[in-house]
Design a protein around this motif. Structure first.
Motif, PDB file in Angstrom:
ATOM      1  N   MET A   1       0.834  -1.196  -0.037  1.00 45.64           N
ATOM      2  CA  MET A   1      -0.071   0.023   0.081  1.00 45.64           C
ATOM      3  C   MET A   1       0.754   1.357  -0.026  1.00 45.64           C
ATOM      4  N   GLU A   2       1.085   1.966  -1.195  1.00 46.48           N
ATOM      5  CA  GLU A   2       1.751   3.151  -1.373  1.00 46.48           C
ATOM      6  C   GLU A   2       1.235   4.237  -0.467  1.00 46.48           C
ATOM      7  N   GLU A   3       0.021   4.274  -0.644  1.00 47.68           N
ATOM      8  CA  GLU A   3      -0.481   5.393   0.290  1.00 47.68           C
ATOM      9  C   GLU A   3      -1.230   4.741   1.340  1.00 47.68           C
ATOM     10  N   GLN A   4      -1.988   5.836   2.145  1.00 49.01           N
ATOM     11  CA  GLN A   4      -2.688   4.989   3.419  1.00 49.01           C
ATOM     12  C   GLN A   4      -3.591   4.110   2.997  1.00 49.01           C
ATOM     13  N   GLY A   5      -3.474   3.119   3.962  1.00 49.67           N
ATOM     14  CA  GLY A   5      -4.417   1.890   3.511  1.00 49.67           C
ATOM     15  C   GLY A   5      -4.791   1.200   4.701  1.00 49.67           C
ATOM     16  N   PHE A   6      -5.715   0.133   4.407  1.00 47.09           N
ATOM     17  CA  PHE A   6      -6.346  -0.704   5.512  1.00 47.09           C
ATOM     18  C   PHE A   6      -6.021  -2.153   5.599  1.00 47.09           C
ATOM     19  N   VAL A   7      -5.666  -2.700   6.438  1.00 49.45           N
ATOM     20  CA  VAL A   7      -4.989  -4.242   6.819  1.00 49.45           C
ATOM     21  C   VAL A   7      -6.186  -4.753   7.605  1.00 49.45           C
ATOM     22  N   ARG A   8      -6.753  -5.987   6.958  1.00 47.79           N
ATOM     23  CA  ARG A   8      -7.573  -6.675   7.883  1.00 47.79           C
ATOM     24  C   ARG A   8      -7.313  -7.972   8.187  1.00 47.79           C
ATOM     25  N   VAL A   9      -7.341  -8.459   9.669  1.00 48.96           N
ATOM     26  CA  VAL A   9      -6.876  -9.600   9.981  1.00 48.96           C
ATOM     27  C   VAL A   9      -8.249 -10.187  10.480  1.00 48.96           C
ATOM     28  N   HIS A  10      -8.612 -11.383   9.954  1.00 46.95           N
ATOM     29  CA  HIS A  10      -9.740 -12.077  10.498  1.00 46.95           C
ATOM     30  C   HIS A  10      -9.587 -13.361  10.853  1.00 46.95           C
ATOM     31  N   LEU A  11     -10.097 -13.696  11.986  1.00 49.79           N
ATOM     32  CA  LEU A  11      -9.682 -15.100  12.622  1.00 49.79           C
ATOM     33  C   LEU A  11     -10.855 -15.907  12.628  1.00 49.79           C
ATOM     34  N   SER A  12     -11.204 -17.308  12.316  1.00 49.30           N
ATOM     35  CA  SER A  12     -12.530 -17.938  12.390  1.00 49.30           C
ATOM     36  C   SER A  12     -11.968 -19.333  12.565  1.00 49.30           C
ATOM     37  N   ASN A  13     -12.994 -20.266  12.930  1.00 48.15           N
ATOM     38  CA  ASN A  13     -12.976 -21.382  13.278  1.00 48.15           C
ATOM     39  C   ASN A  13     -13.788 -22.225  12.290  1.00 48.15           C
ATOM     40  N   HIS A  14     -13.155 -22.756  11.423  1.00 47.27           N
ATOM     41  CA  HIS A  14     -13.938 -23.696  10.262  1.00 47.27           C
ATOM     42  C   HIS A  14     -13.410 -25.243  10.066  1.00 47.27           C
ATOM     43  N   ASN A  15     -14.264 -25.968  10.327  1.00 49.80           N
ATOM     44  CA  ASN A  15     -14.325 -27.406  10.259  1.00 49.80           C
ATOM     45  C   ASN A  15     -12.791 -27.780  10.965  1.00 49.80           C
ATOM     46  N   GLN A  16     -13.009 -27.617  12.211  1.00 54.53           N
ATOM     47  CA  GLN A  16     -11.754 -28.034  13.253  1.00 54.53           C
ATOM     48  C   GLN A  16     -10.349 -27.404  12.769  1.00 54.53           C
ATOM     49  N   SER A  17     -10.503 -26.426  12.058  1.00 55.19           N
ATOM     50  CA  SER A  17      -9.332 -25.449  11.936  1.00 55.19           C
ATOM     51  C   SER A  17      -9.461 -23.870  12.056  1.00 55.19           C
ATOM     52  N   ALA A  18      -8.175 -23.415  12.395  1.00 50.59           N
ATOM     53  CA  ALA A  18      -7.986 -22.027  12.345  1.00 50.59           C
ATOM     54  C   ALA A  18      -7.644 -21.414  11.112  1.00 50.59           C
TER      55      ALA A  18
END
Length: 538
Positions: free
Chosen positions: A440-457
């Motif tokens: 991201m050369e200019e101001q940007g947005f980073v999203r970190v999403h954590l979830s549980n699906h089929n016994q996996s992170a």
């Protein structure tokens, strides 16, 4: 209308004509003989002597009726004999006997006039001619029937393509050979990779190869008791096995060495010996098919091992080539600075910082390469991935503020525990989020999403950067591939290796101008592992 009913009609006409024209001196006897003659024809399948009775009654009927019209009845009797006669000599003899019988009886009541003699000669010659033509006709029909029967039998017992025995006949013949009790060897053969040639040569080319293989097997095993096409690209051979050791050696030599030399096709084969491996046909087939399968399996394993070795060598070659290329650049720079310093009486001060930067770059490159290629001891323990993510975000908080980026973390709502090396996982997350910052050369947005699906992170890291072109998505995990001016190209490769070491997967989605999303999926720690790690010590 049946054959016997035609004779019945002729007999009635001749009998009635003889009585009407007053040719017969004993009409009642003529009628009786005619009835007996007809009965003899209708009962010929039940009475063994019916044919003899027919001849006697025909002679009596001709004598009493005194009619030359009986000639068709002689033709009919000749035809019945011809159906059972197999040689031309017998046919000529039967024709002459019937002709002489007809002539002698005709002479008994015929007046010796020129017309009568001429009519008699014409009738006799006609009888012989008819007999000859009729026999030729029957002979041709019999030969055609035999030929058709032979072709039908051949088609039902032989393979149409190779001319060898087919699958059903192979089983039938093998059963007969086993019943004879002599020691035999059954060899089942499979042509390697023949099906794959369909795409290269077409089925016509494969059919030609199968024909050549069948002909070559006939030549290589002339003493074989049986050679058959057992399946699509499989053949079966049965040989005498008085000396099993010598026979096994010969078969292996011919099928593993001689046959591939002549055809370019390698063979898998399995052998079974009677009575050593079984006393019944099905036992031999089972043992031979099992041995064939074991040889196929061994061949498949060797091929997979060879392919894996080749792939490893290819990867090592690519790594060595990339490493040499990356190191050559700073070495060239350092060499140039040293040559300049020589001209300046080895005063390297003006270029000292640049030389040290290049040396640092080589050191960093070497360290990352060792980290990527050399196995390291890992300390796998149960940790909450939520804590790792929070720690990474704390470490990057100041850098994000400096660059003007915003980070948002969406957690699963409850802690997710993984069996992991915490230091490696921190390194993984740091690298990926830093890559997002750099994208991201200019101001940007980073999203970190954590979830549980089929016994996996499932960890999703997405940014609003420039994205990656679709043509380059498949290359980003390759060693030394980078789009940065100062990158080594090993960062994402190391991240990918860390994920694989944790039995996980890593996927990437990107669109130019809209950003990139990396999805990491790692199995959750089992309940037993979690209980062991968290239980208090006594």
């Amino acid at each position: 209308m049946g054959y016997n009913w035609i004779l019945f009609g002729y007999t009635v006409v001749i009998c009635g004509s003889s009585i009407y024209f007053e040719r017969s001196l004993h009409p009642a006897l003529l009628v009786l003989i005619a009835i007996l003659y007809i009965i003899a024809h209708f009962t010929e399948k039940r009475l063994v002597i019916s044919v003899f009775l027919q001849i006697v009654l025909l002679i009596a009927f001709h004598s009493v009726s005194q009619m030359a019209w009986c000639l068709p009845l002689y033709f009919a009797q000749i035809g019945k004999h011809f159906h059972k006669i197999r040689t031309p000599g017998s046919a000529v003899l039967v024709s002459l006997l019937y002709t002489l019988t007809f002539a002698l009886i005709s002479y008994s009541y015929m007046k010796l006039t020129l017309y009568n003699v001429s009519a008699f000669l014409f009738s006799s010659i006609s009888c012989l001619t008819f007999a000859f033509l009729f026999y030729q006709y029957i002979y041709v029909l019999r030969n055609q029937t035999q030929q058709l029967d032979s072709e039908k039998k051949h088609l039902t017992t032989h393979d149409a393509l190779t001319g060898l025995y087919n699958y059903e006949e192979c089983h039938r013949q093998l059963g007969k050979l086993v019943q004879q009790g002599a020691p035999i060897a059954l060899v089942l053969i499979d042509c390697k990779d023949l099906k794959s040639l369909n795409t290269a040569n077409g089925f016509h080319g494969v059919n030609r190869i199968l024909k050549q293989a069948a002909q070559l097997l006939r030549i290589m095993f002339p003493e074989a008791l049986l050679i058959s096409r057992y399946g699509g690209d499989e053949f079966a051979i049965v040989l005498e096995s008085n000396h099993i050791g010598q026979l096994t050696h010969n078969i292996e030599q011919q099928l593993t060495v001689d046959f591939p030399k002549l055809t370019g096709i390698e063979m898998n084969f399995g052998m079974a010996f009677y009575p050593n491996d079984g006393e019944y046909k099905d036992d031999l087939i089972f043992i031979a098919e099992r041995n064939l399968y074991m040889m196929k399996r061994e061949s498949w394993l060797k091929r997979e091992e060879h392919m894996l070795r080749s792939e490893k060598l290819r990867v090592v070659g690519e790594l060595a080539s990339g490493m040499a290329h990356e190191i050559r650049n700073p070495l060239t720079t350092i060499k140039g600075f040293l040559q300049l310093s020589r001209a300046d009486n080895f005063n390297v001060r003006p270029w000292y910082d640049l030389i040290m930067d290049e040396i640092t770059r080589m050191s960093m490159l070497t360290a990352e390469f060792l980290q990527f290629s050399k196995p390291h001891a890992t300390q796998f323990k149960v940790h909450a991935i939520d804590d790792c993510i929070q720690r990474v975000l704390s470490l990057l908080d100041s850098e994000a503020a400096r660059l003007g980026h915003e980070i948002q973390f969406e957690h699963a709502g409850q802690p997710l525990y993984l069996m992991m090396d915490q230091d490696k996982m921190l390194q993984l997350l740091l690298n990926l989020i830093k890559n997002a910052f750099e994208a991201m050369e200019e101001q940007g947005f980073v999203r970190v999403h954590l979830s549980n699906h089929n016994q996996s992170a499932v960890i999703e890291i997405s940014d609003t950067g420039s994205g990656i072109p679709q043509s380059e998505l498949e290359k980003i995990f390759l060693p030394f591939y980078t789009t940065k001016d100062s990158g080594t190209g090993l960062g994402l490769s190391i991240c990918h290796k860390i994920v694989q070491d944790h039995q996980g997967t890593m996927e990437v989605e990107s669109e130019s101008g809209k950003g990139t999303k990396l999805t990491i999926t790692i199995p959750l720690a089992s309940h037993d592992a979690y209980s062991t790690e968290t239980s208090p010590s006594h």
